[in-house]
Each structure stands twice: as C-alpha cells, then as structure tokens.
Design an enzyme around this catalytic site. Structure first.
Site, PDB file in Angstrom:
ATOM      1  N   THR A 140       0.872  -1.186   0.000  1.00 27.09           N
ATOM      2  CA  THR A 140       0.000   0.000   0.000  1.00 27.09           C
ATOM      3  C   THR A 140       0.911   1.238   0.000  1.00 27.09           C
ATOM      4  OG1 THR A 140      -0.147  -0.246   2.415  1.00 27.09           O
ATOM      5  CG2 THR A 140      -2.025  -1.013   1.123  1.00 27.09           C
ATOM      6  N   PHE A 179       2.511  -5.737  12.816  1.00 29.20           N
ATOM      7  CA  PHE A 179       3.412  -4.809  13.514  1.00 29.20           C
ATOM      8  C   PHE A 179       4.872  -5.246  13.452  1.00 29.20           C
ATOM      9  CE2 PHE A 179      -0.780  -4.488  15.478  1.00 29.20           C
ATOM     10  CZ  PHE A 179      -1.018  -3.133  15.380  1.00 29.20           C
ATOM     11  N   ARG A 206       8.777  -5.822  12.579  1.00 30.83           N
ATOM     12  CA  ARG A 206       9.835  -4.920  12.085  1.00 30.83           C
ATOM     13  C   ARG A 206      10.775  -5.710  11.200  1.00 30.83           C
ATOM     14  NH1 ARG A 206      12.586  -3.977  17.543  1.00 30.83           N
ATOM     15  NH2 ARG A 206      11.912  -6.142  17.551  1.00 30.83           N
ATOM     16  N   GLU A 207      11.096  -5.172  10.042  1.00 26.31           N
ATOM     17  CA  GLU A 207      12.092  -5.843   9.205  1.00 26.31           C
ATOM     18  C   GLU A 207      13.382  -5.962  10.004  1.00 26.31           C
ATOM     19  OE1 GLU A 207      12.431  -3.849   5.417  1.00 26.31           O
ATOM     20  OE2 GLU A 207      10.253  -3.868   5.196  1.00 26.31           O
ATOM     21  N   GLY A 226      13.089   6.559   8.105  1.00 27.61           N
ATOM     22  CA  GLY A 226      12.834   6.233   6.700  1.00 27.61           C
ATOM     23  C   GLY A 226      12.147   4.893   6.678  1.00 27.61           C
ATOM     24  N   CYS A 233       7.565   1.948   5.915  1.00 23.70           N
ATOM     25  CA  CYS A 233       6.299   2.201   6.621  1.00 23.70           C
ATOM     26  C   CYS A 233       6.116   3.623   7.146  1.00 23.70           C
ATOM     27  CB  CYS A 233       6.150   1.208   7.772  1.00 23.70           C
ATOM     28  SG  CYS A 233       5.908  -0.474   7.188  1.00 23.70           S
ATOM     29  N   LYS A 256       5.410   6.655   4.599  1.00 21.98           N
ATOM     30  CA  LYS A 256       4.145   6.562   3.845  1.00 21.98           C
ATOM     31  C   LYS A 256       2.935   6.523   4.791  1.00 21.98           C
ATOM     32  CE  LYS A 256       3.465   1.544   3.215  1.00 21.98           C
ATOM     33  NZ  LYS A 256       2.231   1.376   3.980  1.00 21.98           N
ATOM     34  N   LYS A 280      17.650   0.524   7.703  1.00 20.67           N
ATOM     35  CA  LYS A 280      18.102   0.076   9.023  1.00 20.67           C
ATOM     36  C   LYS A 280      18.919  -1.198   8.831  1.00 20.67           C
ATOM     37  CE  LYS A 280      13.829  -2.135  10.491  1.00 20.67           C
ATOM     38  NZ  LYS A 280      13.085  -2.507  11.640  1.00 20.67           N
ATOM     39  N   ARG A 290      13.627   1.229   0.711  1.00 13.86           N
ATOM     40  CA  ARG A 290      12.519   2.164   0.548  1.00 13.86           C
ATOM     41  C   ARG A 290      12.662   3.339   1.517  1.00 13.86           C
ATOM     42  NH1 ARG A 290       7.587  -2.169   0.337  1.00 13.86           N
ATOM     43  NH2 ARG A 290       8.989  -3.292   1.725  1.00 13.86           N
TER      44      ARG A 290
HETATM   45  N1  NAD Z   1       7.538  -4.130   5.494  1.00 14.08           N
HETATM   46  C1  NAD Z   1       7.190  -3.980   6.753  1.00 14.08           C
HETATM   47  O1  NAD Z   1       8.027  -3.938   7.651  1.00 14.08           O
HETATM   48  C2  NAD Z   1       5.731  -3.901   7.135  1.00 14.08           C
HETATM   49  C3  NAD Z   1       5.370  -4.017   8.486  1.00 14.08           C
HETATM   50  C4  NAD Z   1       4.025  -3.947   8.825  1.00 14.08           C
HETATM   51  C5  NAD Z   1       3.072  -3.727   7.844  1.00 14.08           C
HETATM   52  N2  NAD Z   1       3.458  -3.594   6.535  1.00 14.08           N
HETATM   53  C6  NAD Z   1       2.405  -3.404   5.532  1.00 14.08           C
HETATM   54  O2  NAD Z   1       2.205  -4.660   4.876  1.00 14.08           O
HETATM   55  C7  NAD Z   1       1.889  -4.451   3.493  1.00 14.08           C
HETATM   56  C8  NAD Z   1       2.868  -5.214   2.625  1.00 14.08           C
HETATM   57  O3  NAD Z   1       4.153  -4.654   2.820  1.00 14.08           O
HETATM   58  P1  NAD Z   1       5.478  -5.370   2.274  1.00 14.08           P
HETATM   59  O4  NAD Z   1       6.623  -4.584   2.789  1.00 14.08           O
HETATM   60  O5  NAD Z   1       5.401  -6.830   2.547  1.00 14.08           O
HETATM   61  O6  NAD Z   1       5.281  -5.122   0.695  1.00 14.08           O
HETATM   62  P2  NAD Z   1       6.130  -5.772  -0.504  1.00 14.08           P
HETATM   63  O7  NAD Z   1       6.128  -4.752  -1.569  1.00 14.08           O
HETATM   64  O8  NAD Z   1       7.406  -6.323   0.015  1.00 14.08           O
HETATM   65  O9  NAD Z   1       5.232  -7.019  -0.961  1.00 14.08           O
HETATM   66  C9  NAD Z   1       3.992  -6.908  -1.574  1.00 14.08           C
HETATM   67  C10 NAD Z   1       3.866  -8.087  -2.555  1.00 14.08           C
HETATM   68  O10 NAD Z   1       2.519  -8.148  -3.022  1.00 14.08           O
HETATM   69  C11 NAD Z   1       2.557  -8.618  -4.368  1.00 14.08           C
HETATM   70  N3  NAD Z   1       1.249  -8.328  -4.987  1.00 14.08           N
HETATM   71  C12 NAD Z   1       0.717  -7.140  -5.321  1.00 14.08           C
HETATM   72  N4  NAD Z   1      -0.527  -7.318  -5.834  1.00 14.08           N
HETATM   73  C13 NAD Z   1      -0.766  -8.650  -5.811  1.00 14.08           C
HETATM   74  C14 NAD Z   1      -1.891  -9.454  -6.180  1.00 14.08           C
HETATM   75  N5  NAD Z   1      -3.036  -8.939  -6.661  1.00 14.08           N
HETATM   76  N6  NAD Z   1      -1.794 -10.789  -6.028  1.00 14.08           N
HETATM   77  C15 NAD Z   1      -0.669 -11.354  -5.533  1.00 14.08           C
HETATM   78  N7  NAD Z   1       0.415 -10.634  -5.168  1.00 14.08           N
HETATM   79  C16 NAD Z   1       0.356  -9.295  -5.283  1.00 14.08           C
HETATM   80  C17 NAD Z   1       3.742  -7.880  -4.957  1.00 14.08           C
HETATM   81  O11 NAD Z   1       4.222  -8.513  -6.126  1.00 14.08           O
HETATM   82  C18 NAD Z   1       4.748  -7.955  -3.795  1.00 14.08           C
HETATM   83  O12 NAD Z   1       5.584  -9.088  -3.898  1.00 14.08           O
HETATM   84  C19 NAD Z   1       1.893  -2.940   3.292  1.00 14.08           C
HETATM   85  O13 NAD Z   1       0.592  -2.444   3.438  1.00 14.08           O
HETATM   86  C20 NAD Z   1       2.777  -2.442   4.419  1.00 14.08           C
HETATM   87  O14 NAD Z   1       2.468  -1.120   4.800  1.00 14.08           O
HETATM   88  C21 NAD Z   1       4.757  -3.688   6.170  1.00 14.08           C
END
Ligand code: NAD
Length: 456
Positions: A86, A152, A154-155, A260, A263, A266, A324, A331
C-alpha cells in the site's frame, strides 16, 4: 487451518512462513513470477535473518508452498490474508489501495465455503468496508467475513516479532470470524501474546496511530538531539534518563538521521490525508513529517561542516545504505537524500552496504560501489556512518585513519564515543553529543540565562 497469503513480500512471506511453522497449511501467492520461481528454487527474494531456514523447514514439511495463481489456494482456504503493498499514491500521498482492491476482486471469484478475508496490509480506516463491498458485488453468494489484522513486525527482527508479538489486533465483530482468527493465532496466545478483538475500523486506526506515535518519538528525540548538541548535553543520556520512566520507555529514542523505511514515511503521510478527508487536522503528525523531511538535507550540511563547509572536490565514504540494519530494504532510506545532497554540494561519494547493494543500485546513481568498509574509506576525506550494521560497530579505527586522506568521521548513529575517536586521531561529529572537532561550540541562548556559561 488452511491459509492463503496474497502477496509474498516482507510481510506476506514472513507471516506465511510463521503460520506454517505453527502447523497451519499455507500457500503464499504472488503476481511476481520471478519471486515465486526463486522460492521454488529454495531462494529467498528478500534479506531477513532466519527466514531461509524457516521457509526451507516448512516447505520440507509440506506445510508451505508458493504459486502465482490464487484460485485453488483461495477455494481451499479458511482464511485469505491480503498482504500486498500500500505505497504512497503518486501526487497526493494517500495510501494507494489499487493492489488491495485488485486482490479483493480476484479473491472474490474463487471463494468457496465459509472464508474469512483478512486485510494484513496497512490500510486507511474504512478500507475493510470497501473490500467487503467489492467481494459482495463480484460474488453475491460468497459466505465471507472481512476482518482487519494489521501487522506490527519490524524488518530485521520480523520472525521474532511475528512469533512473540506485544499484541495481536483483530478487527471484526462477527463471531464466526473471531473463531477462525482465534484458531489461527491460538499457538501465539499459548505464548501469552494478548489477542485483542475490536471493531474493524478501530483495528485499521490502531496500525496508523501506532506508526505515527513511533515516528513522533523518533522525531522528538531528534529535535532534542539538535538542542543537546548546541546546549552541551548528551542526547544518549537524555534518552536513557527519560526512557527509564515507564510512562515513556527506552525504545525508539535513538537520535539519528531521521526515520525512513517502507512504513513510517508513507503511513504518516497517509494518516494526515485520512484526517483531512474527515476534516480533522493532525498537527502533531504534520509537524513530525515536516521536521523529518528537513532533517535529511540537514545531515548533508553536517557532513559539509565537518569538512570546513565546502564539499566541492571532496570524497565522502558512506557506510550503510539500507534504512536500518539486517534488511536489504532501501525504501525511503535516509541514505538516498543524504547522498543526493552530498552530490549536489559537489562531493564524490563512495558507498558500501553489507547486503543492500543490489537494491541500492536501483535507486542510487554516480556513486562508487565498494566491497567493504576499508575499501570504501580508502582516499576519502570523510566517512559517514548512516546505518548501524553490526560490522560497523567495531571498525579497526587505526586502519581506517591510515587509509583515509583525512581522518574525519560523521557518525549519524552515535555508535562510537567522542573520546575514543579523539584518541584515534579522528575529527568526530555525531548527533546530539558534543563533537571532538568543535569542543567550544556550546552556545548560550540569545536571551542569556545566568546559570548557563560558555563551555571552554
Ligand atoms: N515491510 C514492513 O516492515 C511492514 C510491516 C508492517 C506492515 N506492513 C504493511 O504490509 C503491506 C505489505 O508490505 P510489504 O513490505 O510486505 O510489501 P512488498 O512490496 O514487500 O510485498 C507486496 C507483494 O505483493 C505482491 N502483490 C501485489 N498485488 C498482488 C496481487 N493482486 N496478487 C498477488 N500478489 C500481489 C507484490 O508482487 C509484492 O511481492 C503494506 O501495506 C505495508 O504497509 C509492512
């Protein structure tokens, strides 16, 4: 329980692998064919400590598999999690929900039997209502409950965070939905993790409020760092002094180059936009975002000051590029605007990151890519520590000093001690502590307070 995880990124892959490790049958789905092909070959498309072993064990136990086609896994699932991206929408900063809505539409066609569709992606309040509307419109006969279950983790510490969370938030008022979610998370409630059931909109708000609060904490201590630096206080001790108060807590009080990552930037932006839509102004969050934005170029000015105010023709070595340590995620990494600003000021930039180089090459240009920290500092006029990777915490300072054209270090993560750096012959700048090259830089406030005297 049978689970389909739609989106196999940082959240989807970790969540899917952890659910499988609890004993559930999980299929991770992604549109990205290269990602799925890599996973079939046993390769992990992201860097996350421990994930390779977790995935391999659960694939071997036949509890985890991967596909690009969601039809069968969705048809078989008790719960379908949406974990797609998102990102900020280009132009206006709202959360871009197009991936979530496209996934909902596709899921709707394949639902069979009672299914809980769970939004794990971070989404604005009310998105669950729209996901439900999309599903009901595309498949009026579907027996479905749409729930929210924000993530929630954290990477860099994602597996531990997923398996030992502070809490699990589930947003649904439907009893059948609560039962399925309770069954999915039962292994965690055995670990004493509080499972909090609430309304869907409240769950969606909790995620944004949590991220905005953490971003505020970071930004607060960064501003206190700026003041400490000028006023002759030590921000690390200030952070400890306030953090030991249980009402405040010690976490997220590390002064640095600004937040940065995938999350906080954005999500704070999106929260401000959500509030505007409701005609509410979130002035604290707006300030946090603005202060953090300004900080990025301010860090480049700090480097310039450490080199006498002029970077033209100077070479700067940057250690750490990812937002980090322990992730390859670039990102919104603070290194990006910092490096651009250094280049704008006329510096040549050499860079090194332990695992982020591949991702960094997609976003950085005109830098020299180095093989290690010592290679990076060779001939440099200054070295800047941007990401606090473990391997930068105990550098051989004498070796570095001898390799550099000029022994100047700007430590944006405060991992070294000013007295130690001075002993090794470095001019050392840091964040929120008095630097070795400016010992007389303590200022008296313009209004002049009797009790404050200029340090010598
Ligand atoms: N990265 C973090 O640390 C973190 C922590 C908590 C919450 N989030 C939230 O979790 C969500 C995902 O974040 P992320 O970092 O894993 O994103 P990401 O970009 O790493 O992964 C998203 C994946 O979804 C796939 N995708 C998109 N549309 C699709 C569809 N229709 N069908 C199948 N696959 C599809 C993409 O190809 C991609 O591989 C976001 O909303 C983010 O804000 C992220």
């Amino acid at each position: 329980m049978r689970i389909a995880m739609i989106g196999t990124g940082y959240v989807g892959l970790v969540s899917g692998a952890c659910f499988a490790d609890f004993g559930h049958d999980v299929t991770c789905v992604d549109k990205d064919e290269r990602k799925i092909a890599a996973l079939h070959r046993g390769e992990i498309p992201i860097y996350e400590p421990g994930l390779d072993e977790l995935v391999a064990n659960n694939v071997k136990a036949k509890r985890l598999d991967f596909t690009t086609d969601l039809k069968q896994p969705v048809a078989d699932a008790d719960a379908v999690f949406i974990a797609v991206g998102t990102p900020s929408r280009r132009g206006d900063g709202h959360a871009d929900l197009s991936y979530v809505y496209a996934a909902a539409k596709e899921i709707a066609q394949s639902l069979q039997g009672f299914t809980v569709v769970v939004t794990k992606s971070t989404v604005p309040v009310g998105t669950g209502d729209e996901v439900e509307r999309i599903i009901r419109e595309a498949n009026p006969k579907a027996d479905v409950v749409v729930a929210s279950n924000p993530e929630f983790l954290r990477e860099g510490a994602a597996i531990r965070d997923f398996k030992f969370p502070d809490r699990i938030v589930v947003g649904t008022s439907d009893e059948r939905g609560r039962k399925v979610m309770g069954d999915i998370y039962r292994p965690l409630s055995l670990n004493q993790a509080p499972l909090m059931f609430t309304a869907r909109r409240t769950a969606e708000m909790i995620k944004y409020a949590a991220n905005a609060f953490l971003a505020t904490k970071i930004t607060f201590i960064n501003e206190i760092a700026d003041l400490s630096e000028k006023a002759g206080a030590n921000v690390q001790e200030v952070a400890r002094g306030i953090g030991l108060d249980n009402r405040i807590g010690t976490k997220f009080l590390h002064a640095g180059p600004g937040f940065g990552g995938s999350c906080f930037p954005k999500d704070t932006k999106a929260l401000i936009k959500i509030a505007q839509d409701y005609d509410v102004s979130l002035r604290i969050v707006e300030s946090v975002l603005a202060v953090n934005e300004n900080r990025k170029r301010a860090m480049a000015r700090k480097v310039s000051q450490a080199l006498g105010g002029n970077l033209r023709g100077k070479t700067v070595a940057v250690l750490g590029l990812t937002f980090k340590p322990n992730t390859d995620d670039m990102r919104e990494a603070p290194s990006i605007p910092l490096i651009t600003a250094l280049q704008d000021m006329g510096a040549k930039v050499r860079v090194y990151d332990p695992v982020g180089t591949e991702q960094a090459k997609l976003v950085l240009a005109d830098v020299t890519w180095c093989q290690g920290p010592y290679d990076c500092v060779e001939g440099a006029d200054a070295v800047v520590i941007v990401t606090e990777w473990e391997q930068f915490r105990a550098l051989d300072l004498e070796r570095m000093r001898d390799l550099m054209a000029c022994p100047v270090m700007v430590d944006l993560r405060n991992i070294y001690r000013p007295d130690e750096m001075k002993r090794h012959g470095f001019a050392y700048s840091c964040v929120g502590r008095v630097s070795t090259h400016q010992p007389v830089n303590v200022q008296v406030p313009t209004s002049g307070t009797e009790s404050l005297t200029r340090a010598s």
